[in-house]
Design a protein around this motif. Structure first.
Motif, short mmCIF file in Angstrom:
data_model
loop_
_atom_site.label_atom_id
_atom_site.label_comp_id
_atom_site.label_asym_id
_atom_site.label_seq_id
_atom_site.Cartn_x
_atom_site.Cartn_y
_atom_site.Cartn_z
N LEU A 1 0.83 -1.20 0.00
CA LEU A 1 0.00 0.00 0.00
C LEU A 1 0.87 1.25 0.00
O LEU A 1 2.03 1.23 0.41
N GLY A 2 0.27 2.36 -0.44
CA GLY A 2 0.98 3.64 -0.42
C GLY A 2 1.02 4.30 -1.77
O GLY A 2 0.48 3.79 -2.76
N PRO A 3 1.67 5.46 -1.84
CA PRO A 3 1.70 6.24 -3.09
C PRO A 3 2.48 5.58 -4.23
O PRO A 3 2.17 5.81 -5.39
N LEU A 4 3.51 4.78 -3.91
CA LEU A 4 4.36 4.21 -4.96
C LEU A 4 3.57 3.40 -5.98
O LEU A 4 3.75 3.59 -7.19
N PRO A 5 2.68 2.49 -5.58
CA PRO A 5 1.89 1.77 -6.59
C PRO A 5 1.04 2.70 -7.45
O PRO A 5 0.87 2.46 -8.65
N GLY A 6 0.50 3.76 -6.84
CA GLY A 6 -0.29 4.72 -7.61
C GLY A 6 0.54 5.44 -8.65
O GLY A 6 0.11 5.64 -9.79
N ILE A 7 1.75 5.84 -8.27
CA ILE A 7 2.64 6.52 -9.21
C ILE A 7 3.01 5.61 -10.36
O ILE A 7 2.96 6.00 -11.54
N LEU A 8 3.38 4.37 -10.05
CA LEU A 8 3.78 3.43 -11.09
C LEU A 8 2.61 3.10 -12.02
O LEU A 8 2.78 3.02 -13.24
N ALA A 9 1.43 2.90 -11.44
CA ALA A 9 0.25 2.59 -12.26
C ALA A 9 -0.07 3.73 -13.21
O ALA A 9 -0.37 3.52 -14.39
N MET A 10 -0.01 4.94 -12.69
CA MET A 10 -0.32 6.10 -13.52
C MET A 10 0.74 6.30 -14.60
O MET A 10 0.42 6.62 -15.75
N ALA A 11 2.01 6.08 -14.24
CA ALA A 11 3.09 6.26 -15.21
C ALA A 11 2.98 5.25 -16.34
O ALA A 11 3.10 5.60 -17.52
N VAL A 12 2.75 3.98 -16.01
CA VAL A 12 2.65 2.94 -17.04
C VAL A 12 1.46 3.22 -17.96
O VAL A 12 1.56 3.10 -19.18
N SER A 13 0.34 3.60 -17.36
CA SER A 13 -0.84 3.91 -18.17
C SER A 13 -0.58 5.08 -19.11
O SER A 13 -1.01 5.07 -20.27
N GLU A 14 0.14 6.07 -18.61
CA GLU A 14 0.39 7.26 -19.43
C GLU A 14 1.42 7.02 -20.52
O GLU A 14 1.46 7.75 -21.51
N ILE A 15 2.27 6.01 -20.36
CA ILE A 15 3.25 5.72 -21.41
C ILE A 15 2.53 5.42 -22.72
O ILE A 15 2.87 5.96 -23.78
N GLY A 16 1.52 4.55 -22.67
CA GLY A 16 0.78 4.22 -23.88
C GLY A 16 0.01 5.40 -24.44
O GLY A 16 -0.01 5.63 -25.65
N THR A 17 -0.61 6.17 -23.56
CA THR A 17 -1.40 7.32 -24.01
C THR A 17 -0.51 8.40 -24.60
O THR A 17 -0.76 8.90 -25.70
N PHE A 18 0.53 8.78 -23.87
CA PHE A 18 1.43 9.83 -24.34
C PHE A 18 2.15 9.43 -25.63
O PHE A 18 2.28 10.25 -26.56
N ALA A 19 2.64 8.20 -25.69
CA ALA A 19 3.37 7.76 -26.88
C ALA A 19 2.48 7.84 -28.12
O ALA A 19 2.92 8.28 -29.20
N LYS A 20 1.24 7.44 -27.98
CA LYS A 20 0.31 7.49 -29.12
C LYS A 20 0.03 8.93 -29.53
O LYS A 20 0.11 9.29 -30.71
N LEU A 21 -0.29 9.79 -28.56
CA LEU A 21 -0.63 11.19 -28.86
C LEU A 21 0.59 11.94 -29.38
O LEU A 21 0.47 12.75 -30.32
N PHE A 22 1.75 11.70 -28.79
CA PHE A 22 2.96 12.39 -29.25
C PHE A 22 3.31 11.98 -30.68
O PHE A 22 3.68 12.83 -31.51
N SER A 23 3.23 10.67 -30.97
CA SER A 23 3.58 10.21 -32.31
C SER A 23 2.62 10.78 -33.35
O SER A 23 3.04 11.14 -34.47
N GLU A 24 1.34 10.88 -33.01
CA GLU A 24 0.38 11.48 -33.95
C GLU A 24 0.67 12.96 -34.16
O GLU A 24 0.54 13.47 -35.28
#
Length: 285
Positions: free
Chosen positions: A151-174
């Motif tokens: 428990l704690g902030p670390l899992p939240g940070i990692l989950a959000m970062a991994v999720s954003e990798i796919g979103t950002f990479a797609k939007l940036f490449s477009e």
């Protein structure tokens, strides 16, 4: 040639079948509507959307809303300090998750842009990788990381970062693909290298879009961070879930109001930053 209403009525009376839809089309349309209505009624029955249940739910929801006003006010710093700490923790989770996701996604986005990566197999494989990452909901990733890191902030940070990798990479490449080739050709004509064409031909065009995407997703991640806290990934969501579980609706509503205020302030600041930065990029063109 102008045709009067009288002439149209005359022709309609002479050949009425030309002014009506074929029977097959009407039957198909009726079948579609019957299917939609039937599916809707079936869902209502299966999920028990009975009038009695709806009325009971409305009454209970009204009692919950009654705790909204007057809002609960914490009278001591000892009571309010954990709330403020939770809000700041949610803000930090959203910030770190957004930044980490963007840092990793930025170089990956060039591999998925067809005007940068000329190798079809590598480009398509990279893009499918974006899709695989985006297929996992942030909440699911948070539950997985909570299992791994606790428990704690670390899992939240990692989950959000991994999720954003796919979103950002797609939007940036477009965004990179939608840039104009004229500045790139100008850099090439002046003898610029491959790196310099990207640095001076592509980046000035795509930077305002990337910054706008980052700011918008940061605002969205602040709201998502609240949900992650409910499952144990840190932030104000944990305190909100605790108050709801204890039926302390007056405190829960006050926490919700604070979250709304925080999101509004972030939205206002993001708009100011976005306008200033994009305006400066526009002035340099």
């Amino acid at each position: 040639m102008n045709v009067t209403e009288k002439e149209i009525a005359h022709y309609r009376a002479q050949v009425p079948h030309l002014y009506s839809e074929p029977l097959q089309v009407r039957l198909q349309r009726a079948a579609v509507w019957v299917g939609i209505v039937g599916l809707f009624i079936y869902c209502l029955i299966v999920f028990d959307f009975s009038p009695a249940r709806i009325m009971t739910g409305v009454e209970r929801f009204g009692r919950v809303l009654s705790f909204m006003f007057p809002p609960y006010i914490w009278t001591s710093w000892f009571e309010f300090a954990p709330i403020l700490e939770g809000l700041l923790e949610t803000l930090a989770i959203a910030f770190l998750g957004t930044v980490l996701g963007a840092v990793i996604a930025f170089p990956l986005s060039f591999l998925g842009a067809k005007n940068i990566n000329r190798i079809p197999f590598l480009r398509h494989t990279t893009r499918r990788g974006y899709d695989v990452i985006r297929a996992f909901e942030t909440l699911i990733l948070a539950l997985i990381f909570i299992r791994a890191f606790g428990l704690g902030p670390l899992p939240g940070i990692l989950a959000m970062a991994v999720s954003e990798i796919g979103t950002f990479a797609k939007l940036f490449s477009e965004a990179i693909e939608n840039t104009s080739e004229k500045p790139v050709d100008g850099v090439k004509a002046s003898g610029g290298s491959r790196f310099q064409t990207v640095r001076f031909g592509v980046m000035p065009q795509v930077s305002p879009v990337i910054i706008s995407i980052l700011l918008y997703n940061f605002e969205s991640n602040v709201r998502s961070g609240t949900i992650l806290g409910i499952v144990g990934a840190g932030g104000i969501g944990f305190l909100l879930s605790d108050r709801i579980s204890a039926y302390k609706w007056d405190e829960a509503w006050s926490i919700i109001f604070l979250i709304i205020i925080m999101v509004y302030i972030i939205d206002w600041l993001s708009a100011k930053i976005r306008k200033k930065i994009i305006g400066e990029f526009g002035d340099t063109k």
